[in-house]
Design a protein around this motif. Structure first.
Motif, short mmCIF file in Angstrom:
data_model
loop_
_atom_site.label_atom_id
_atom_site.label_comp_id
_atom_site.label_asym_id
_atom_site.label_seq_id
_atom_site.Cartn_x
_atom_site.Cartn_y
_atom_site.Cartn_z
N PHE A 262 -34.28 -18.56 19.50
CA PHE A 262 -33.41 -18.74 20.66
C PHE A 262 -34.22 -19.47 21.73
CE2 PHE A 262 -31.59 -15.15 18.42
CZ PHE A 262 -30.23 -15.32 18.55
N GLN A 263 -33.80 -20.67 22.07
CA GLN A 263 -34.58 -21.49 23.00
C GLN A 263 -33.70 -22.02 24.13
OE1 GLN A 263 -36.28 -24.70 20.71
NE2 GLN A 263 -36.85 -23.36 19.01
N MET A 264 -34.10 -21.74 25.36
CA MET A 264 -33.52 -22.38 26.55
C MET A 264 -32.01 -22.20 26.67
SD MET A 264 -35.82 -25.88 26.59
CE MET A 264 -35.32 -26.33 24.93
N ASN A 265 -31.51 -21.04 26.27
CA ASN A 265 -30.10 -20.71 26.49
C ASN A 265 -29.95 -20.00 27.84
OD1 ASN A 265 -29.00 -21.32 23.60
ND2 ASN A 265 -30.77 -19.99 23.25
N GLN A 266 -28.78 -20.12 28.46
CA GLN A 266 -28.55 -19.33 29.66
C GLN A 266 -28.59 -17.84 29.32
OE1 GLN A 266 -25.25 -20.35 32.20
NE2 GLN A 266 -25.51 -22.54 31.87
N THR A 267 -27.86 -17.45 28.28
CA THR A 267 -27.95 -16.10 27.72
C THR A 267 -28.12 -16.25 26.22
OG1 THR A 267 -26.52 -15.16 29.42
CG2 THR A 267 -26.79 -13.89 27.40
N ALA A 268 -29.13 -15.58 25.66
CA ALA A 268 -29.37 -15.73 24.22
C ALA A 268 -28.32 -14.97 23.40
CB ALA A 268 -30.77 -15.24 23.88
N ILE A 269 -28.14 -13.67 23.68
CA ILE A 269 -27.20 -12.85 22.90
C ILE A 269 -26.34 -12.04 23.87
CG2 ILE A 269 -26.90 -11.09 21.13
CD1 ILE A 269 -29.62 -11.76 20.04
N GLU A 270 -25.05 -12.00 23.58
CA GLU A 270 -24.11 -11.22 24.39
C GLU A 270 -23.25 -10.37 23.47
OE1 GLU A 270 -21.67 -13.28 27.42
OE2 GLU A 270 -19.96 -12.46 26.28
N ILE A 289 -32.81 -17.84 30.08
CA ILE A 289 -32.71 -17.22 31.39
C ILE A 289 -32.46 -15.73 31.25
CG2 ILE A 289 -31.40 -17.18 33.55
CD1 ILE A 289 -30.88 -20.17 33.13
N LEU A 290 -31.52 -15.33 30.39
CA LEU A 290 -31.30 -13.92 30.07
C LEU A 290 -31.44 -13.75 28.56
CD1 LEU A 290 -28.19 -12.98 32.26
CD2 LEU A 290 -30.58 -12.35 32.66
N THR A 291 -32.19 -12.76 28.15
CA THR A 291 -32.35 -12.53 26.72
C THR A 291 -31.10 -11.94 26.11
OG1 THR A 291 -34.73 -12.20 26.96
CG2 THR A 291 -33.70 -11.30 24.97
N ALA A 292 -30.58 -10.87 26.71
CA ALA A 292 -29.42 -10.20 26.13
C ALA A 292 -28.64 -9.49 27.22
CB ALA A 292 -29.86 -9.19 25.06
N ARG A 293 -27.35 -9.35 26.99
CA ARG A 293 -26.49 -8.59 27.89
C ARG A 293 -25.38 -7.97 27.06
NH1 ARG A 293 -23.02 -13.26 31.14
NH2 ARG A 293 -22.37 -14.42 29.32
#
Length: 410
Positions: A262-270, A289-293
């Motif tokens: 996962f590279q340079m995503n606003q949020t990697a996993i939601e 920016i955010l790894t997970a939410r």
């Protein structure tokens, strides 16, 4: 009635007189008509062979037959290029499809292989375009090595049992590949770039998503992958970069997200209403920016590498000594109010996220990795190679020194 621009060759007549199993060679030229195949034959064009559909009918229809091959032909027209219905054994290869609403439409068929075709849709909004390749109520399908752009959905799949979508490239469309009500599906080694969403998967069971590159899906409603009401999915060895959201899961269960970058995503996993057995393990998270939410239900994080992890490894086993807290307060707000994403990189949000990670929150409903890795897998492998190279260099140096001393004594 089929018509051609050449008086000395009638495509439909050649099809009509061909015997089952024969090859119909279509000379170079532009042939207008709505051609129909209803017997097991091969249509083979040459460089410059083009079939042009007239009015709203398909340029080529294949129906109620078996063992048909169409190859090396350009197709165009106002509506659909190819429509195949109730065909057992169909191969479409090395086709150029342009200036059509829909490229290939398959229904109620089986044992179909579509490969090495190029589909370029028309200009205009996605809602006014058709799909590049669409498959309905069929089984045993392979869609391989195709290039598709400027369509609604690059590859649309509905009520299909056993389909392999591999080595395709889809760009500048709504969805790269769209699965609906499908089972036993695979998407492998595909490239999805600059679509609204790379992979849209809905009401689907038993799917493998592996070795795909999914990049640059940054629209407000865009995702690298979106899984809605999906059961039993494996997501492995994918590169997911520069997306608004890398992977989003909604009302889904038994999802395994493993060994992805996962590279340079606003949020990697939601995750929203993702099951407790949904797991993200052995992934690399860099530059997000955010790894997970997630909502309060959450999902499992296990043995992942995070470039913003600030812990240390006193035991020297490659695992951080304190847990990694992925969930941030702002991430929770973004799940409830997606419009908040516009503030995701603001100084106040970055400060809030940093404070969240420094407070060791380990409540059950938080996204916490209790065994975070301190080095990415490829970095570890590189370090191993460096050690081997150092040992080899030391051995060669000692050997040279021994040989030099031996020569001096003699």
């Amino acid at each position: 009635m089929s018509q051609t621009v050449y008086a000395d060759f009638d495509v439909q007549e050649a099809i009509n007189v061909a015997k089952p199993g024969e090859v119909v060679h279509i000379p170079a030229g532009r042939y207008q008509g709505n051609f129909i195949v209803s017997k097991p034959i091969t249509l083979q064009g040459e460089e410059g062979t083009e079939l042009v559909g007239v009015r709203d009918n398909a340029a080529l229809r294949i129906e109620n037959t078996a063992n048909v091959t169409v190859e090396n032909i350009t197709l165009s027209g106002k509506n659909k290029a190819i429509v195949a219905s109730t065909v057992d054994g169909l191969e479409l290869r090395k086709l150029q499809i342009k200036d059509v609403h829909t490229g290939v439409h398959i229904q109620r068929s089986k044992n179909v292989r579509i490969h090495e075709i190029n589909v370029t849709g028309t200009e205009g909004h996605y809602s006014k375009r058709g799909n590049g390749v669409a498959v309905f109520k069929s089984e045993d399908i392979t869609v391989e090595g195709n290039t598709i752009k400027q369509v609604q959905d690059g590859i649309y799949v509905e009520e299909v049992k056993h389909i392999v979508v591999q080595h395709n490239k889809v760009a500048s469309s709504r969805y790269g590949t769209h699965f609906m009500y499908t089972s036993d599906a695979e998407a492998l080694f595909n490239t999805y770039v600059h679509n609204v969403t790379g992979l849209m998967i809905m009401m689907t069971t038993d799917i493998l998503l592996k070795n795909n590159t999914i990049a640059n899906h940054v629209d407000f409603n865009g995702y690298g992958m979106l899984l809605y009401d999906v059961q039993q999915a494996e997501i492995k060895h994918n590169t997911i970069k520069n997306n608004r959201t890398g992977i989003a899961m909604q009302k889904s269960s038994t999802i395994q997200i493993e060994t992805n970058d996962f590279q340079m995503n606003q949020t990697a996993i939601e995750g929203t209403k993702a099951s407790d057995d949904t797991m993200a393990s052995n992934n690399n998270f860099t530059g997000n920016i955010l790894t997970a939410r997630s909502d309060q239900q959450g999902f499992q994080l296990i043995n992942n590498y995070y470039d913003d992890y600030s812990g240390i490894d006193l035991k020297g086993n490659g695992i951080g000594d304190i847990p990694y807290v992925a969930m941030s307060s702002f991430g929770q707000w973004m799940v409830r109010q997606p419009v908040y994403q516009y503030f995701v990189a603001s100084p106040s949000v970055l400060l809030l996220t940093s404070l969240d990670q420094q407070i060791n929150k380990t409540e059950k409903n938080m996204l916490v990795d209790h065994t975070p890795k301190l080095a990415m897998k490829h970095v570890q492998e590189k370090n191993k190679m460096n050690v081997l190279q150092m040992l080899l260099g030391l051995f060669l140096a000692l050997s040279s020194l021994w040989l030099w001393k031996r020569g001096m004594t003699e």
